[in-house]
Motif scaffolding. Structure first.
Motif, PDB file in Angstrom:
ATOM      1  N   GLU A   1      12.066  58.927 -19.550  1.00  0.00           N
ATOM      2  CA  GLU A   1      11.734  60.571 -19.336  1.00  0.00           C
ATOM      3  C   GLU A   1      12.502  61.000 -18.129  1.00  0.00           C
ATOM      4  O   GLU A   1      12.503  60.580 -16.986  1.00  0.00           O
ATOM      5  CB  GLU A   1      10.225  60.653 -19.152  1.00  0.00           C
ATOM      6  CG  GLU A   1       9.551  61.841 -19.643  1.00  0.00           C
ATOM      7  CD  GLU A   1       8.112  61.668 -19.626  1.00  0.00           C
ATOM      8  OE1 GLU A   1       7.275  61.174 -20.547  1.00  0.00           O
ATOM      9  OE2 GLU A   1       7.303  62.008 -18.729  1.00  0.00           O
ATOM     10  N   GLY A   2      13.095  62.190 -18.461  1.00  0.00           N
ATOM     11  CA  GLY A   2      14.170  62.783 -17.481  1.00  0.00           C
ATOM     12  C   GLY A   2      14.897  61.804 -16.842  1.00  0.00           C
ATOM     13  O   GLY A   2      15.556  61.313 -17.721  1.00  0.00           O
ATOM     14  N   LYS A   3      14.919  61.761 -15.697  1.00  0.00           N
ATOM     15  CA  LYS A   3      15.960  60.604 -15.070  1.00  0.00           C
ATOM     16  C   LYS A   3      15.324  59.060 -15.240  1.00  0.00           C
ATOM     17  O   LYS A   3      16.005  58.213 -14.687  1.00  0.00           O
ATOM     18  CB  LYS A   3      16.443  61.000 -13.675  1.00  0.00           C
ATOM     19  CG  LYS A   3      17.115  62.183 -13.573  1.00  0.00           C
ATOM     20  CD  LYS A   3      17.144  62.503 -11.978  1.00  0.00           C
ATOM     21  CE  LYS A   3      17.856  63.957 -11.931  1.00  0.00           C
ATOM     22  NZ  LYS A   3      17.907  64.180 -10.367  1.00  0.00           N
ATOM     23  N   HIS A   4      14.171  58.980 -15.395  1.00  0.00           N
ATOM     24  CA  HIS A   4      13.443  57.507 -15.258  1.00  0.00           C
ATOM     25  C   HIS A   4      13.062  56.858 -16.229  1.00  0.00           C
ATOM     26  O   HIS A   4      12.742  57.360 -17.438  1.00  0.00           O
ATOM     27  CB  HIS A   4      12.534  58.126 -14.179  1.00  0.00           C
ATOM     28  CG  HIS A   4      12.743  58.634 -13.098  1.00  0.00           C
ATOM     29  ND1 HIS A   4      12.589  60.055 -12.561  1.00  0.00           N
ATOM     30  CD2 HIS A   4      13.315  58.067 -11.874  1.00  0.00           C
ATOM     31  CE1 HIS A   4      12.999  60.249 -11.612  1.00  0.00           C
ATOM     32  NE2 HIS A   4      13.353  59.236 -10.879  1.00  0.00           N
ATOM     33  N   ILE A   5      13.014  55.525 -15.991  1.00  0.00           N
ATOM     34  CA  ILE A   5      12.271  54.571 -16.979  1.00  0.00           C
ATOM     35  C   ILE A   5      10.694  54.711 -16.654  1.00  0.00           C
ATOM     36  O   ILE A   5      10.302  54.533 -15.628  1.00  0.00           O
ATOM     37  CB  ILE A   5      12.677  53.112 -16.633  1.00  0.00           C
ATOM     38  CG1 ILE A   5      14.094  52.946 -16.866  1.00  0.00           C
ATOM     39  CG2 ILE A   5      12.071  52.121 -17.556  1.00  0.00           C
ATOM     40  CD1 ILE A   5      14.648  51.740 -16.019  1.00  0.00           C
ATOM     41  N   ILE A   6      10.000  55.119 -17.976  1.00  0.00           N
ATOM     42  CA  ILE A   6       8.585  55.082 -17.788  1.00  0.00           C
ATOM     43  C   ILE A   6       8.022  53.853 -18.131  1.00  0.00           C
ATOM     44  O   ILE A   6       7.225  53.236 -17.461  1.00  0.00           O
ATOM     45  CB  ILE A   6       8.105  56.260 -18.732  1.00  0.00           C
ATOM     46  CG1 ILE A   6       8.784  57.636 -18.601  1.00  0.00           C
ATOM     47  CG2 ILE A   6       6.595  56.296 -18.852  1.00  0.00           C
ATOM     48  CD1 ILE A   6       8.308  58.130 -17.084  1.00  0.00           C
ATOM     49  N   LYS A   7       8.083  53.164 -19.335  1.00  0.00           N
ATOM     50  CA  LYS A   7       7.669  51.819 -19.729  1.00  0.00           C
ATOM     51  C   LYS A   7       8.579  51.261 -20.756  1.00  0.00           C
ATOM     52  O   LYS A   7       9.408  51.917 -21.346  1.00  0.00           O
ATOM     53  CB  LYS A   7       6.327  52.009 -20.159  1.00  0.00           C
ATOM     54  CG  LYS A   7       5.855  53.066 -21.155  1.00  0.00           C
ATOM     55  CD  LYS A   7       4.553  53.154 -21.261  1.00  0.00           C
ATOM     56  CE  LYS A   7       4.383  54.547 -22.326  1.00  0.00           C
ATOM     57  NZ  LYS A   7       2.709  54.702 -22.715  1.00  0.00           N
ATOM     58  N   TRP A   8       7.979  49.914 -20.900  1.00  0.00           N
ATOM     59  CA  TRP A   8       8.837  49.169 -21.917  1.00  0.00           C
ATOM     60  C   TRP A   8       7.633  48.217 -22.499  1.00  0.00           C
ATOM     61  O   TRP A   8       6.878  47.842 -22.004  1.00  0.00           O
ATOM     62  CB  TRP A   8      10.121  48.615 -21.404  1.00  0.00           C
ATOM     63  CG  TRP A   8       9.979  47.727 -20.344  1.00  0.00           C
ATOM     64  CD1 TRP A   8       9.882  48.364 -18.711  1.00  0.00           C
ATOM     65  CD2 TRP A   8       9.534  46.334 -19.867  1.00  0.00           C
ATOM     66  NE1 TRP A   8       9.776  47.297 -18.091  1.00  0.00           N
ATOM     67  CE2 TRP A   8       9.480  46.239 -18.601  1.00  0.00           C
ATOM     68  CE3 TRP A   8       9.285  45.510 -20.868  1.00  0.00           C
ATOM     69  CZ2 TRP A   8       9.027  44.895 -18.239  1.00  0.00           C
ATOM     70  CZ3 TRP A   8       8.725  44.202 -20.621  1.00  0.00           C
ATOM     71  CH2 TRP A   8       8.604  44.032 -18.915  1.00  0.00           C
TER      72      TRP A   8
ATOM     73  N   VAL B   1      29.452  51.339 -13.617  1.00  0.00           N
ATOM     74  CA  VAL B   1      29.011  51.394 -12.227  1.00  0.00           C
ATOM     75  C   VAL B   1      28.095  52.761 -12.008  1.00  0.00           C
ATOM     76  O   VAL B   1      28.646  53.827 -12.056  1.00  0.00           O
ATOM     77  CB  VAL B   1      30.028  51.109 -11.294  1.00  0.00           C
ATOM     78  CG1 VAL B   1      29.488  51.198  -9.861  1.00  0.00           C
ATOM     79  CG2 VAL B   1      30.952  49.946 -11.448  1.00  0.00           C
ATOM     80  N   GLY B   2      27.093  52.485 -11.822  1.00  0.00           N
ATOM     81  CA  GLY B   2      26.047  53.723 -11.525  1.00  0.00           C
ATOM     82  C   GLY B   2      25.674  54.183 -10.173  1.00  0.00           C
ATOM     83  O   GLY B   2      25.481  55.297  -9.791  1.00  0.00           O
ATOM     84  N   SER B   3      26.024  53.522  -9.079  1.00  0.00           N
ATOM     85  CA  SER B   3      25.724  53.458  -7.799  1.00  0.00           C
ATOM     86  C   SER B   3      27.090  52.634  -7.003  1.00  0.00           C
ATOM     87  O   SER B   3      27.348  51.722  -7.502  1.00  0.00           O
ATOM     88  CB  SER B   3      24.625  52.882  -7.360  1.00  0.00           C
ATOM     89  OG  SER B   3      23.417  53.375  -7.863  1.00  0.00           O
TER      90      SER B   3
ATOM     91  N   TYR C   1      28.842  64.564  -8.854  1.00  0.00           N
ATOM     92  CA  TYR C   1      28.376  63.488  -9.994  1.00  0.00           C
ATOM     93  C   TYR C   1      26.675  63.024  -9.447  1.00  0.00           C
ATOM     94  O   TYR C   1      26.604  61.943  -9.106  1.00  0.00           O
ATOM     95  CB  TYR C   1      29.135  62.295  -9.907  1.00  0.00           C
ATOM     96  CG  TYR C   1      30.689  62.419 -10.516  1.00  0.00           C
ATOM     97  CD1 TYR C   1      30.836  62.181 -12.063  1.00  0.00           C
ATOM     98  CD2 TYR C   1      31.693  62.810  -9.684  1.00  0.00           C
ATOM     99  CE1 TYR C   1      32.082  62.375 -12.476  1.00  0.00           C
ATOM    100  CE2 TYR C   1      32.819  63.127 -10.294  1.00  0.00           C
ATOM    101  CZ  TYR C   1      33.019  62.833 -11.530  1.00  0.00           C
ATOM    102  OH  TYR C   1      34.424  63.178 -12.244  1.00  0.00           O
ATOM    103  N   PRO C   2      26.004  63.848  -9.405  1.00  0.00           N
ATOM    104  CA  PRO C   2      24.642  63.769  -9.429  1.00  0.00           C
ATOM    105  C   PRO C   2      23.781  62.543 -10.117  1.00  0.00           C
ATOM    106  O   PRO C   2      22.983  62.274  -9.721  1.00  0.00           O
ATOM    107  CB  PRO C   2      23.756  65.030  -9.437  1.00  0.00           C
ATOM    108  CG  PRO C   2      24.590  65.695 -10.647  1.00  0.00           C
ATOM    109  CD  PRO C   2      26.100  65.535 -10.188  1.00  0.00           C
TER     110      PRO C   2
ATOM    111  N   LEU D   1      23.422  57.233 -17.492  1.00  0.00           N
ATOM    112  CA  LEU D   1      23.262  57.345 -15.927  1.00  0.00           C
ATOM    113  C   LEU D   1      22.043  58.300 -15.746  1.00  0.00           C
ATOM    114  O   LEU D   1      22.180  59.409 -16.254  1.00  0.00           O
ATOM    115  CB  LEU D   1      24.499  57.805 -15.289  1.00  0.00           C
ATOM    116  CG  LEU D   1      25.523  56.842 -15.301  1.00  0.00           C
ATOM    117  CD1 LEU D   1      26.810  57.400 -14.468  1.00  0.00           C
ATOM    118  CD2 LEU D   1      25.187  55.429 -14.577  1.00  0.00           C
ATOM    119  N   LYS D   2      21.040  57.886 -15.133  1.00  0.00           N
ATOM    120  CA  LYS D   2      19.794  58.727 -14.822  1.00  0.00           C
ATOM    121  C   LYS D   2      19.558  59.408 -16.235  1.00  0.00           C
ATOM    122  O   LYS D   2      19.158  60.799 -15.947  1.00  0.00           O
ATOM    123  CB  LYS D   2      20.259  59.919 -13.723  1.00  0.00           C
ATOM    124  CG  LYS D   2      20.397  59.139 -12.364  1.00  0.00           C
ATOM    125  CD  LYS D   2      20.565  59.896 -11.192  1.00  0.00           C
ATOM    126  CE  LYS D   2      20.825  59.029  -9.880  1.00  0.00           C
ATOM    127  NZ  LYS D   2      21.335  60.066  -8.743  1.00  0.00           N
ATOM    128  N   GLY D   3      19.190  58.613 -17.129  1.00  0.00           N
ATOM    129  CA  GLY D   3      18.666  59.062 -18.324  1.00  0.00           C
ATOM    130  C   GLY D   3      19.314  59.951 -19.294  1.00  0.00           C
ATOM    131  O   GLY D   3      18.867  60.406 -20.399  1.00  0.00           O
TER     132      GLY D   3
END
Ligand code: ZN
Length: 421
Positions: free
Chosen positions: A49-56, A150-152, A180-181, A416-418
């Protein structure tokens, strides 16, 4: 806000510590500064959701979709966190093929440096480069590195060695971070990379200038996240490391240090005792160094691409992992000693040359690398609330397949970030 449910994931690897295990999964945790174990679960779904992992969770127990949820079928692809590269010199001007050819004909890295090549070659080129040209060539490299998953990453200065040129490098890194936010790009001041010609071998005066005048200005301007130094014979010594630790302590900046690439000189112990966040290289390591690392919180960062390219000994990743340390691996991407950043090749070298098992190497390039950049709360592992920076990879038999095909980039989709890039 975008919401994506990813279904039919063959396996999720690199789960955060503390995440509950599901049937068929394989999860262990360690406490303290002990290394993590690569953990995974099979046949799963994952909600972003958005930039984040919510659940799995497991497909056998897939919940109904929340409204306005996009669905993407991974079709059995495996998922892992995006790579974290904790040590690069990605911002630089030009390349050094001529020196490389000289090395192929027998010249050593040290001989080339003594003849005015090496870092000084890159310094001359960097000082002449316009900001826009430096940004353009750095952006091309960054585009390539992110397409490989590579994300970071961390980017060092250190080819300017005067106030304006170092500032130009630091601003380039900050501009890339702004452009590249969807990546986490951290900036490290490595003005103490070499003694500039203007100081005629007077390292003490140069270190005073950098630590007492330049770094406080860059810190004030928000241009740096970390400070770094190249501790080596002919470059900077223990007293200079002390000066940097003191300056960093006053400004609240974490310290990284290039140590033990060619010589053991006590810098590991000094850095660990001074509270450094990482000690990088460690191709040469004695028992006192290992003991210091075991008793401290400092991350050891190993750079096998540099040993590969220079033909120098490799660090003993096996020894460090057996000591229970959180081993980190980075590319050291730079024009002189490691002009390559393919994370899949780095992964293979970590196994073949550092002695790590594939899952240990994966941890070294994700969760441990994120810790060494103070990004553990966001990046380097898969867990609730973490950034959805994920690699979807097809054709894996097990996680070792990634390292087994050395230098090969597998069928890969990068989020990357969602958002898929
Ligand atoms: Zn380096």
């Amino acid at each position: 806000m975008n919401r994506i449910q990813i279904r039919n994931i063959g396996q999720i690897g690199g789960l955060s510590e503390g995440e509950a295990c599901t049937p068929g999964g394989n999860f262990f945790t360690h406490g303290g500064n002990q290394g993590s174990i690569w953990s995974s679960t099979e046949d799963a779904w994952l909600l972003v959701e958005g930039k984040h992992i919510i659940k799995w969770g497991p497909m056998s127990d897939e919940p109904s979709l929340p409204p306005h949820t996009e669905v993407w079928d991974a079709n059995g692809a495996w998922v892992m966190p995006a790579f974290v590269d904790p040590h690069t010199h990605l911002v630089h001007s030009g390349t050094r093929e001529q020196e490389w050819k000289a090395r192929l004909q027998g010249a050593s890295y040290q001989e080339i440096a003594a003849a005015g090549g090496g870092i000084m070659h890159s310094v001359r080129s960097l000082r002449k480069a316009e900001f826009s040209a430096l940004l353009d060539e750095s952006r091309i490299r960054l585009e390539s590195i992110r397409s490989m998953g590579v994300g970071s990453l961390e980017i060092k200065s250190g080819y300017g060695l005067d106030f304006d040129s170092e500032s130009k490098m630091l601003r380039t890194t900050r501009t890339l971070a702004h452009e590249y936010p969807d990546m986490n790009i951290h900036s490290t001041c490595l003005a103490l990379h070499a003694i500039p010609p203007e100081y005629c071998e007077d390292a003490n005066s140069y270190v005073r200038k950098v630590t007492q005048e330049w770094i406080p200005v860059w810190a004030e301007e928000g241009l740096i996240d970390f400070v770094d130094i190249f501790c080596e014979r002919g470059y900077f010594g223990l007293e200079h490391l002390d000066a940097l630790l003191e300056c960093a302590h006053q400004l609240g900046l974490p310290v990284r240090a290039h140590v033990n690439q060619f010589s053991v000189m006590g810098a590991v112990k000094r850095a660990v005792e001074g509270g450094a966040l990482s000690v990088d290289h460690l191709e040469e390591l004695d028992d006192a160094d290992l003991e210091a690392l075991k008793n401290g919180e400092t991350y050891p960062i190993l750079l096998p691409g540099c040993s590969f390219f220079l033909g120098i000994p490799y660090a003993s990743g096996r020894k460090l992992a057996d000591a229970g340390l959180r081993v980190v691996v980075g590319s050291d991407y730079n024009p002189g000693s490691a002009p390559g950043f393919n994370p899949f090749l780095t992964l293979s070298l970590s196994c073949l040359k550092l002695g790590l098992m594939p899952e240990e190497a994966l941890n070294a390039m994700t969760i441990h690398a994120a810790g060494s950049l103070q990004l553990s709360d966001r990046a380097g592992s898969i867990g609730r609330g973490k950034e959805a920076s994920l690699l979807f990879i097809s054709g894996l038999k097990d996680w070792s397949t990634l390292a087994y095909h050395f230098g090969h980039i597998p069928p890969l989709r990068v989020m990357l970030k969602g958002r898929f890039i």
